[in-house]
Design an enzyme around this catalytic site. Structure first.
Site, PDB file in Angstrom:
ATOM      1  CG  ASP A   1      -8.389  -4.393  -2.807  1.00 31.80           C
ATOM      2  OD1 ASP A   1      -7.607  -3.433  -2.927  1.00 31.80           O
ATOM      3  OD2 ASP A   1      -9.621  -4.289  -2.906  1.00 31.80           O
TER       4      ASP A   1
ATOM      5  CG  HIS B   1      -2.083   0.909   1.106  1.00 26.62           C
ATOM      6  ND1 HIS B   1      -2.033   2.263   1.332  1.00 26.62           N
ATOM      7  CD2 HIS B   1      -3.352   0.645   0.724  1.00 26.62           C
ATOM      8  CE1 HIS B   1      -3.217   2.791   1.114  1.00 26.62           C
ATOM      9  NE2 HIS B   1      -4.045   1.834   0.733  1.00 26.62           N
TER      10      HIS B   1
HETATM   11  C1  SDX Z   1      -6.272   0.010  -2.920  1.00 29.26           C
HETATM   12  O1  SDX Z   1      -4.463   4.499  -2.044  1.00 29.26           O
HETATM   13  C2  SDX Z   1      -5.400   3.885  -1.414  1.00 29.26           C
HETATM   14  O2  SDX Z   1      -5.799   4.240  -0.319  1.00 29.26           O
HETATM   15  C3  SDX Z   1      -5.939   2.658  -2.156  1.00 29.26           C
HETATM   16  C4  SDX Z   1      -6.981   1.833  -1.372  1.00 29.26           C
HETATM   17  C5  SDX Z   1      -8.267   2.608  -1.109  1.00 29.26           C
HETATM   18  O3  SDX Z   1      -8.992   2.242  -0.170  1.00 29.26           O
HETATM   19  O4  SDX Z   1      -8.594   3.487  -1.953  1.00 29.26           O
HETATM   20  O5  SDX Z   1      -6.431   1.391  -0.140  1.00 29.26           O
HETATM   21  C6  SDX Z   1      -7.406   0.622  -2.194  1.00 29.26           C
HETATM   22  O6  SDX Z   1      -6.041   0.352  -4.053  1.00 29.26           O
HETATM   23  C7  SDX Z   1      -5.399  -0.972  -2.191  1.00 29.26           C
HETATM   24  C8  SDX Z   1      -4.223  -1.494  -3.075  1.00 29.26           C
HETATM   25  C9  SDX Z   1      -4.768  -2.576  -4.007  1.00 29.26           C
HETATM   26  N1  SDX Z   1      -3.710  -2.962  -4.986  1.00 29.26           N
HETATM   27  C10 SDX Z   1      -3.047  -4.129  -4.852  1.00 29.26           C
HETATM   28  O7  SDX Z   1      -3.215  -4.925  -3.924  1.00 29.26           O
HETATM   29  C11 SDX Z   1      -2.068  -4.408  -6.000  1.00 29.26           C
HETATM   30  C12 SDX Z   1      -0.750  -4.948  -5.425  1.00 29.26           C
HETATM   31  N2  SDX Z   1      -0.065  -3.838  -4.732  1.00 29.26           N
HETATM   32  C13 SDX Z   1       0.934  -3.088  -5.441  1.00 29.26           C
HETATM   33  O8  SDX Z   1       0.687  -2.942  -6.813  1.00 29.26           O
HETATM   34  C14 SDX Z   1       1.399  -1.832  -4.699  1.00 29.26           C
HETATM   35  O9  SDX Z   1       1.674  -2.228  -3.424  1.00 29.26           O
HETATM   36  C15 SDX Z   1       0.500  -0.624  -4.677  1.00 29.26           C
HETATM   37  C16 SDX Z   1       0.055  -0.193  -6.028  1.00 29.26           C
HETATM   38  C17 SDX Z   1      -0.702  -0.850  -3.817  1.00 29.26           C
HETATM   39  C18 SDX Z   1       1.292   0.530  -4.049  1.00 29.26           C
HETATM   40  O10 SDX Z   1       2.303   0.820  -4.947  1.00 29.26           O
HETATM   41  P1  SDX Z   1       3.452   1.896  -4.599  1.00 29.26           P
HETATM   42  O11 SDX Z   1       3.153   2.615  -3.347  1.00 29.26           O
HETATM   43  O12 SDX Z   1       3.691   2.693  -5.838  1.00 29.26           O
HETATM   44  O13 SDX Z   1       4.687   0.983  -4.264  1.00 29.26           O
HETATM   45  P2  SDX Z   1       5.737   0.488  -5.328  1.00 29.26           P
HETATM   46  O14 SDX Z   1       5.027  -0.139  -6.499  1.00 29.26           O
HETATM   47  O15 SDX Z   1       6.695   1.596  -5.576  1.00 29.26           O
HETATM   48  O16 SDX Z   1       6.437  -0.683  -4.519  1.00 29.26           O
HETATM   49  C19 SDX Z   1       7.538  -0.435  -3.652  1.00 29.26           C
HETATM   50  C20 SDX Z   1       8.346  -1.732  -3.698  1.00 29.26           C
HETATM   51  C21 SDX Z   1       8.714  -2.148  -5.127  1.00 29.26           C
HETATM   52  O17 SDX Z   1       9.902  -2.930  -5.036  1.00 29.26           O
HETATM   53  P3  SDX Z   1      11.315  -2.171  -5.427  1.00 29.26           P
HETATM   54  O18 SDX Z   1      11.150  -1.632  -6.834  1.00 29.26           O
HETATM   55  O19 SDX Z   1      11.516  -1.095  -4.384  1.00 29.26           O
HETATM   56  O20 SDX Z   1      12.359  -3.287  -5.343  1.00 29.26           O
HETATM   57  O21 SDX Z   1       7.560  -2.817  -3.178  1.00 29.26           O
HETATM   58  C22 SDX Z   1       7.328  -3.762  -4.223  1.00 29.26           C
HETATM   59  C23 SDX Z   1       7.608  -3.070  -5.533  1.00 29.26           C
HETATM   60  O22 SDX Z   1       7.998  -4.003  -6.504  1.00 29.26           O
HETATM   61  N3  SDX Z   1       5.918  -4.121  -4.134  1.00 29.26           N
HETATM   62  C24 SDX Z   1       5.447  -5.351  -4.307  1.00 29.26           C
HETATM   63  C25 SDX Z   1       4.066  -5.255  -4.109  1.00 29.26           C
HETATM   64  N4  SDX Z   1       3.740  -3.980  -3.830  1.00 29.26           N
HETATM   65  C26 SDX Z   1       4.891  -3.287  -3.855  1.00 29.26           C
HETATM   66  N5  SDX Z   1       6.060  -6.496  -4.610  1.00 29.26           N
HETATM   67  C27 SDX Z   1       5.276  -7.599  -4.720  1.00 29.26           C
HETATM   68  N6  SDX Z   1       3.933  -7.601  -4.542  1.00 29.26           N
HETATM   69  C28 SDX Z   1       3.296  -6.444  -4.238  1.00 29.26           C
HETATM   70  N7  SDX Z   1       1.978  -6.413  -4.068  1.00 29.26           N
END
Ligand code: SDX
Length: 446
Positions: free
Chosen positions: A363, A306
């Site tokens: 989720d 998140h």
């Molecule tokens: C919602 O914003 C809100 O409040 C949203 C929400 C709401 O109520 O409105 O809470 C609802 O959208 C919840 C999130 C639902 N999405 C998912 O579950 C999809 C999986 N999650 C990721 O795509 C990610 O965690 C996000 C999109 C939720 C957040 O992305 P960020 O903040 O841009 O983080 P990032 O992609 O920059 O990740 C930071 C690091 C990365 O690794 P590095 O490049 O630093 O090595 O963490 C890793 C990412 O690869 N990472 C994950 C991951 N989420 C982040 N690695 C594996 N699996 C994951 N789910």
């Protein structure tokens, strides 16, 4: 003396005001920075940028705190109906008994769609995604009440808010019925918000659906927990569109589109698809987690991570407990729940997730409960949209009440420097990246 921040850029120093929030969050106000220095800030994905002041929802991501108008989400989940939570978010206070009765009556009064709207469903192909239908039909619904477009008074706002909140449910259920070729089901005014939705989703002409109270409660919980969440992607979209003066329905229809993405509201369905893939492939949880950790796989653990929560999402904790309770009471043995638990345990004990502070978000478990309720997978994100509608309406109201200038972010330009126009005979072919074959080379379009 108000606190200030100083910024040194190219040998010059600028003093910027500090803004302190209710919970002592500290923000540097850069609204005058460019005028004073010619300098802008850059923040990919707005991860560090406050777009507005808002009094609706507070999140402390480090501590896993979520409050609607100052009230902890745990208390609201325990005590509030969805209409009550909606009133709290929109008007800032818990409603009195009279206010809640009036609000519920207003929602009932606006639950029907104009008969002309039902005709739109014949025009959508049967495999249309319900989020496309929801966004289109919300805009279409505004065409039947032109006063919504002008929105000149608190009374017009309340009527519009009730119409939108109530009709979103009816539009969504009708989209589902149309997709399975069943007759659309009209709402029943004696049913409450959630029971009425379930009736419109699952009743058929010769048999009314009688919802188990446990299922109604589970749906209520899902909607309450999704009702608002600060300036997430879709809520920021609603505020962006609202800031141009666009009406409530147009702004929230845009919010539906932003929520659709798999990284945002689409994640609840993606979690179930992920669990089903693991279950059907026979892959071990350990092997799947290894794939996620392998960057070359480009696989994410859906429902994890998140932008704000660097701790357990409090909504995920509540839903996880409810999933247990609901499935036990309904005597449903869903292998996806056990698999989700095992996946969570494997991830939370793995340094990759610990170091990146990746925890289950709202989720991760919500799809398990929606499956237990009988909601089809393609409707999961629609359920998120129905739940988030009060938050979008409350944020639109803050903009409408004049708390936000029109959104117009700056950019850092990275395109070509100044160059001359070239007549068509003098131009050289520049292959289009990603296109192959003669289209890219000769430019011949098929
Ligand atoms: C919602 O914003 C809100 O409040 C949203 C929400 C709401 O109520 O409105 O809470 C609802 O959208 C919840 C999130 C639902 N999405 C998912 O579950 C999809 C999986 N999650 C990721 O795509 C990610 O965690 C996000 C999109 C939720 C957040 O992305 P960020 O903040 O841009 O983080 P990032 O992609 O920059 O990740 C930071 C690091 C990365 O690794 P590095 O490049 O630093 O090595 O963490 C890793 C990412 O690869 N990472 C994950 C991951 N989420 C982040 N690695 C594996 N699996 C994951 N789910």
């Amino acid at each position: 003396m108000p606190e200030t921040a100083t910024l040194q850029v190219q040998g010059k120093t600028y003093t910027l005001p500090i803004v302190i929030g209710t919970e002592n969050e500290v923000a540097v106000d850069i609204s005058k920075l460019r005028a004073e220095s010619g300098v802008i800030t850059l923040d990919d994905g707005y991860g560090n940028t406050g777009s507005c002041r808002s009094a609706i929802t507070f999140i402390d991501g480090e501590k896993g705190i979520l409050r609607y108008r100052g009230i902890p989400i745990e208390r609201i989940a325990e005590h509030s109906t969805f209409p009550e939570a909606a009133w709290l978010l929109i008007y800032g206070e818990l409603p009195t008994a009279e206010q809640l009765e009036c609000w519920s009556d207003l929602l009932s009064r606006h639950e029907m769609l104009h008969e002309g709207l039902y005709k739109h469903y014949d025009g959508f192909p049967s495999q249309s995604h319900p989020m496309a239908i929801l966004s289109a039909m919300i805009n279409a619904a505004s065409c039947y009440t032109p006063e919504i477009i002008k929105m000149e008074s608190p009374e017009t706002f309340q009527s519009a808010a009730a119409r939108l909140l109530s009709k979103t449910r009816t539009i969504a259920a009708a989209a589902y019925k149309a997709s399975i070729g069943q007759p659309l089901v009209y709402p029943k005014p004696h049913l409450d918000y959630c029971a009425n939705f379930l009736h419109m989703m699952f009743s058929i002409p010769f048999r009314d659906y009688e919802p188990d109270p446990e299922i109604v409660d589970a749906l209520q919980l899902i909607l309450v927990l999704h009702a608002d969440h600060e300036q997430n992607c879709s809520t920021s979209t609603v505020r962006m569109v609202a800031s141009s003066g666009a009406n409530l329905f147009a702004s929230c229809a845009a919010g539906v589109c932003a929520l659709w993405g798999p990284l945002h509201g689409g994640a609840n369905a993606a979690v179930i698809e992920m669990l089903q893939y693991i279950h059907e492939s026979g892959m071990s949880v350990k092997d799947y987690v290894a794939k996620v950790k392998d960057k070359t796989s480009h696989i994410k653990l859906m429902g994890f991570g998140h932008r704000v929560y660097k701790n357990y999402d409090p909504r995920a904790r509540i839903i996880k407990q409810a999933a247990d309770r609901v499935l036990n009471k309904l005597q449903i043995n869903d292998p996806m729940l056990d698999l989700a638990r095992a996946l969570e345990e494997a991830a939370l004990s793995d340094s990759y997730f610990q170091e990146k502070k990746l925890y289950p978000n709202v989720d991760f478990y919500s799809g398990i409960i929606m499956r237990a309720i009988g909601i089809p997978l393609e409707m999961f994100t629609v359920m998120f949209a129905i739940g988030r509608m009060p938050g979008w309406i409350a944020n639109w109201k803050e903009v409408w009440e004049g708390q936000t200038r029109i959104y117009r972010p700056r950019q850092v330009y990275t395109g070509p420097a100044l160059r001359e126009y070239v007549s068509i005979g003098q131009r050289r072919l520049v292959p289009i990246p990603g296109l192959s074959g003669e289209v890219a080379v000769s430019g011949a379009c098929r």
